[in-house]
Design an enzyme around this catalytic site. Structure first.
Site, PDB file in Angstrom:
ATOM      1  N   SER A 320      19.018  78.269  72.255  1.00  0.00           N
ATOM      2  CA  SER A 320      20.197  78.309  73.132  1.00  0.00           C
ATOM      3  C   SER A 320      20.274  77.036  73.973  1.00  0.00           C
ATOM      4  O   SER A 320      21.359  76.478  74.180  1.00  0.00           O
ATOM      5  CB  SER A 320      20.101  79.544  74.040  1.00  0.00           C
ATOM      6  OG  SER A 320      20.966  79.407  75.127  1.00  0.00           O
ATOM      7  N   TRP A 323      21.481  74.298  71.791  1.00  0.00           N
ATOM      8  CA  TRP A 323      22.906  74.483  71.506  1.00  0.00           C
ATOM      9  C   TRP A 323      23.761  73.781  72.565  1.00  0.00           C
ATOM     10  O   TRP A 323      24.807  73.211  72.262  1.00  0.00           O
ATOM     11  CB  TRP A 323      23.240  75.979  71.490  1.00  0.00           C
ATOM     12  CG  TRP A 323      24.708  76.265  71.283  1.00  0.00           C
ATOM     13  CD1 TRP A 323      25.350  76.408  70.095  1.00  0.00           C
ATOM     14  CD2 TRP A 323      25.718  76.421  72.290  1.00  0.00           C
ATOM     15  NE1 TRP A 323      26.683  76.646  70.297  1.00  0.00           N
ATOM     16  CE2 TRP A 323      26.940  76.655  71.638  1.00  0.00           C
ATOM     17  CE3 TRP A 323      25.702  76.379  73.687  1.00  0.00           C
ATOM     18  CZ2 TRP A 323      28.132  76.858  72.327  1.00  0.00           C
ATOM     19  CZ3 TRP A 323      26.896  76.577  74.373  1.00  0.00           C
ATOM     20  CH2 TRP A 323      28.087  76.812  73.696  1.00  0.00           C
ATOM     21  N   HIS A 324      23.273  73.819  73.821  1.00  0.00           N
ATOM     22  CA  HIS A 324      24.074  73.259  74.903  1.00  0.00           C
ATOM     23  C   HIS A 324      24.189  71.743  74.829  1.00  0.00           C
ATOM     24  O   HIS A 324      25.157  71.173  75.330  1.00  0.00           O
ATOM     25  CB  HIS A 324      23.508  73.672  76.264  1.00  0.00           C
ATOM     26  CG  HIS A 324      23.892  75.065  76.642  1.00  0.00           C
ATOM     27  ND1 HIS A 324      23.209  76.163  76.211  1.00  0.00           N
ATOM     28  CD2 HIS A 324      24.930  75.524  77.380  1.00  0.00           C
ATOM     29  CE1 HIS A 324      23.796  77.253  76.684  1.00  0.00           C
ATOM     30  NE2 HIS A 324      24.842  76.901  77.386  1.00  0.00           N
ATOM     31  N   GLY A 325      23.224  71.088  74.242  1.00  0.00           N
ATOM     32  CA  GLY A 325      23.368  69.639  74.154  1.00  0.00           C
ATOM     33  C   GLY A 325      22.138  68.952  73.631  1.00  0.00           C
ATOM     34  O   GLY A 325      21.031  69.507  73.663  1.00  0.00           O
ATOM     35  N   PHE A 467      30.034  70.736  75.120  1.00  0.00           N
ATOM     36  CA  PHE A 467      29.129  71.435  74.192  1.00  0.00           C
ATOM     37  C   PHE A 467      29.889  71.809  72.946  1.00  0.00           C
ATOM     38  O   PHE A 467      29.490  72.424  72.083  1.00  0.00           O
ATOM     39  CB  PHE A 467      28.508  72.657  74.857  1.00  0.00           C
ATOM     40  CG  PHE A 467      27.892  72.327  76.200  1.00  0.00           C
ATOM     41  CD1 PHE A 467      27.135  71.173  76.350  1.00  0.00           C
ATOM     42  CD2 PHE A 467      28.091  73.127  77.290  1.00  0.00           C
ATOM     43  CE1 PHE A 467      26.590  70.839  77.573  1.00  0.00           C
ATOM     44  CE2 PHE A 467      27.537  72.813  78.530  1.00  0.00           C
ATOM     45  CZ  PHE A 467      26.795  71.668  78.663  1.00  0.00           C
TER      46      PHE A 467
END
Lengths: 467, 305
Positions: A320, A323-325, A467
């Site tokens: 996770s 996923w954000h960056g 994102f």
């Protein structure tokens, strides 16, 4: 096209007007119109990136047809869909980061190898629509959703403009059937959608962007500030990101509601959570449930013993974070949340029900932990994060004076807390839900006036667009 | 649909009433606030009558002490530097307002690279002057260029957006203390810049801004006002002359250019500065003003002879 731009304020009413002028039984025409509007909305950023959206749509559409039609190749179709979509995501979002990290590692080992990099702009919302499309492929594979044979309807599911660039990440079995239902103009629903949009604009323009004036000043120029400023920015960032993202989600949900579509709730007063586990049931709900359904549970969830449960939880949060960056800060942020959750689970904190002052204490502790983790999330680099965290404790001094902004933040925070505390405690104090027609309408007028006078109307980007 | 039309009409009518009535209240607040820049803008727009007006942004506001300059050159001086109004569009608005009621003998403009280089937020700073929208067509032309003209025309509340909070706060907290004819000393600070800037990003030249620099000069000349350009010290050693473009403009228009940037003034100690572009406090401003006043006197003497 940003929600907080004049262009959107002209675009959206025009879309609504045309949409409702098309006869209600002409669903296909309505959907085609929404599809064109959605692509127009997206192409306002960078027209060429609509090709990526189209590619992801076509790949997942064909994969789903393949999954349903060819039982023997079911798995291959799914894997193909996942590989293509994740490759797109990797190329645009992670490749340069990975190449840079490998280069640094090799350089530190004395091997100066130059790995080629691409100069590609990150397409807006790529992580959101790819996850939504992938969720559909997986659902079709699992048999939990029916395959959509109409390409236009499916393309609209992936590109539906209210939630295209920053969610909520919708599930196919919730949104797809809605494109086949008749949506008449309903006064109560439209007014409720408008009120949601207005509250979203308030959170974004009056709270988030006001906090952002201070937060950005500190986090973007760490060397020029002291511990007091670090603390101030670290306390404000949680409200900035909440106002920004929850604000966006509310505008998206409200806009969809006006058109007749029900999107899933994305935020449920997250800072009233009494544990980190509860926080993740209230924060970015569409993403956390996506990770639960498509990562945590396939890994085995909590069905394979305690140690494996902790491992699965930890891995899910690390993913996770990524996923954000493409930055170590996001990885560390996800890792930290994974650790928090494992510790909480081990201590049995999430299972206990608290009330009274003990609950207040738990809320404060949870908020502090979440805010601490946000420092990693917001900092431009890990060294900046380290400077901020150590600076709070070792270089504490009075922060720079920002009276006017503080004044605005306090008013906006007060209004937000009044509303959310009322909702949390079940008090009927929200004028937006008053039984009086006049009060409900005056609420709309005063909110618009407040935003015109005190909102930060510079047309800033929403944080989650990156994102 | 009928219910929706009634709701919509109700909201528009009440919103119009609120916009106009609260707009009037905000005008009153704007005229009575003791915020940092509100009273200064009000004075510039309505009352300034000094022989020399210093113009610019925060660097102008906190680097030039009028009483020192006035003593040296023997004429009245007002420091009209407005914090954060850091480009030529803002200066042009201010000058347009000044020229309607007063023709200063000299205007001294503290130029910055943002006066002629491209930037994302070129028109952001013009919002400070929006409360005075509608009273000067020349000034309003900048709002047309910025794309805010129609919004200011429609909403009176929106005109006060940029400074609403600080103006209201300025009714309670007096931030005009220690003022010296427009100069308001920055509060003391223990911060100082930790790195000496040795190079800066070179941006593209903004031809529209340069056009407004010329319009600024032309407006002064048309009113018999002489112009001087100046650049005060920064905590930086330059590896090229960032002001070469504006120096050419000055040369072309026969404008004296007083450059304290490439001279490396005060660079011997970082503690002369509060950050990379601002002198530290009143003491450093006074030290600089003495040097500036001395040089300015010579420029004026050369000019007048």
């Amino acid at each position: 096209m940003l929600f907080n731009s004049i262009a959107f304020l002209l675009f959206f009413p025009a879309v609504c007007l045309i949409y409702f002028l098309i006869p209600v039984h002409q669903m296909r025409i309505r959907n085609l119109f929404l599809l064109c509007a959605s692509y127009y909305f997206y192409m306002n950023w960078e027209p060429v990136y609509a090709l990526l959206l189209l590619s992801s749509t076509l790949v997942t559409y064909l994969a789903a047809l393949g999954i349903e039609s060819y039982a023997r190749w079911k798995k291959t179709c799914l894997v193909g869909s996942i590989v293509v979509n994740i490759s797109i995501l990797f190329l645009f979002k992670y490749y340069n980061f990975l190449a840079g990290s490998i280069e640094s590692l090799l350089t530190s080992c004395g091997l100066g190898i130059d790995i080629p990099k691409f100069s590609l702009l990150l397409p807006v919302g790529i992580s959101f629509y790819i996850f939504q499309a992938l969720g559909y492929s997986i659902d079709v594979y699992r048999g939990t959703t029916r395959v959509e044979r109409d390409l236009a309807t499916y393309a609209l599911f992936v590109s539906f403009f209210p939630q295209l660039v920053a969610g909520p990440i919708e599930r196919s079995n919730n949104l797809l059937p809605q494109f086949k239902a008749e949506h008449r103009f309903d006064y109560e629903r439209v007014m409720e959608g408008l009120r949601m949009m207005l509250w979203g604009y308030f959170l974004k323009l009056a709270l988030a962007d006001r906090c952002g004036l201070i937060v950005d000043m500190v986090f973007n120029n760490v060397g020029s500030h002291n511990g007091g400023s670090y603390l101030m920015a670290s306390v404000l960032f949680p409200f900035q990101i909440y106002g920004d993202f929850a604000g966006y989600s509310l505008i998206a949900i409200g806009a969809a509601k006006i058109l007749g579509f029900q999107l899933m709730e994305n935020f449920h007063r997250p800072y009233f959570a009494a544990s980190i586990g509860e926080f993740w049931h209230r924060w970015h709900i569409s993403l956390s449930t996506w990770f639960k359904d498509y990562v945590y549970i396939p890994l085995g969830g909590n069905r394979r013993g305690q140690a494996r449960t902790y491992f699965n939880l930890f891995i899910t949060f690390v993913v996770s974070g990524i996923w954000h960056g493409a930055n170590w800060t996001f990885l560390c942020w996800g890792t930290l949340h994974g650790l928090f959750l494992c510790i909480e689970k081990a201590l049995g904190i999430g299972r206990k029900k608290y009330s009274g002052w003990r609950k207040v204490g738990r809320i404060i502790v949870t908020f502090s932990l979440v805010s601490f983790a946000w420092i990693l999330f917001r900092a431009n680099s890990l060294s900046d994060a380290a400077t901020i965290i150590t600076g709070i404790f070792t270089r504490f001094d009075a922060p720079k004076r920002e009276f006017a902004n503080w004044f605005g933040i306090m008013i906006a925070l007060g209004i937000m807390l009044y509303k959310e505390l009322g909702e949390e405690l079940g008090w009927k104090i929200n004028p937006a839900e008053s039984k009086s027609w006049t009060v409900r309408h005056l609420y709309i007028v005063l909110m618009i006036a407040y935003i015109l006078l005190f909102g930060v109307l510079g047309g800033d980007q929403f944080i989650y667009f990156q994102f | 649909m009928k219910k929706f039309v009634i709701s919509f009409a109700f909201i528009i009518v009440i919103l119009f009433a609120v916009d106009r009535s609260v707009g009037r209240v905000m005008w009153w607040v704007n005229q009575h606030t003791n915020d940092v820049s509100g009273p200064k803008i009000k004075y510039l727009v309505n009352d300034v009558d000094e022989d020399m007006v210093l113009m610019g942004a925060s660097r102008c506001n906190c680097h030039y002490v009028p009483s020192i300059i006035s003593d040296s050159i023997g004429m009245s001086v007002y420091n009209g530097g407005v914090d954060a109004s850091n480009n030529i569009y803002a200066h042009y608005i201010v000058l347009s307002h000044i020229m309607t009621h007063h023709k200063p003998r000299y205007v001294c403009l503290e130029v910055m690279t943002s006066d002629f280089e491209k930037s994302d937020d070129s028109f952001m700073t013009t919002t400070f002057f929006a409360p005075y929208f509608g009273i000067n067509e020349r000034a309003d032309s900048v709002f047309r260029l910025a794309g805010t003209y129609t919004m200011y025309k429609v909403s009176h509340l929106y005109r006060y957006n940029a400074k609403s909070l600080s103006n209201i706060l300025g009714l309670v907290v007096n931030r005009q203390q220690g003022g010296d004819n427009g100069y308001i000393p920055y509060p003391r600070t223990d911060n100082y810049p930790d790195t000496l800037i040795k190079s800066a990003t070179v941006r593209d030249i903004d031809s529209t801004k340069l056009r407004y620099v010329q319009k600024f000069i032309d407006l002064c000349y048309a009113n018999g006002t002489k112009v001087i350009f100046t650049v005060s010290p920064s905590y930086s050693i330059v590896d090229r002359d960032y002001y070469d473009v504006i120096k050419e403009v000055a040369l072309h228009n026969d404008i004296p250019f007083m450059d304290y940037h490439t001279h490396g003034l005060f660079l011997e100690d970082a503690e002369n500065f509060r950050d990379q572009i601002h002198l530290r406090d009143e003491e450093s401003a006074r030290r600089f003003s003495v040097i500036f006043a001395h040089d300015l006197k010579q420029v004026l003497e050369r000019w007048n002879n």
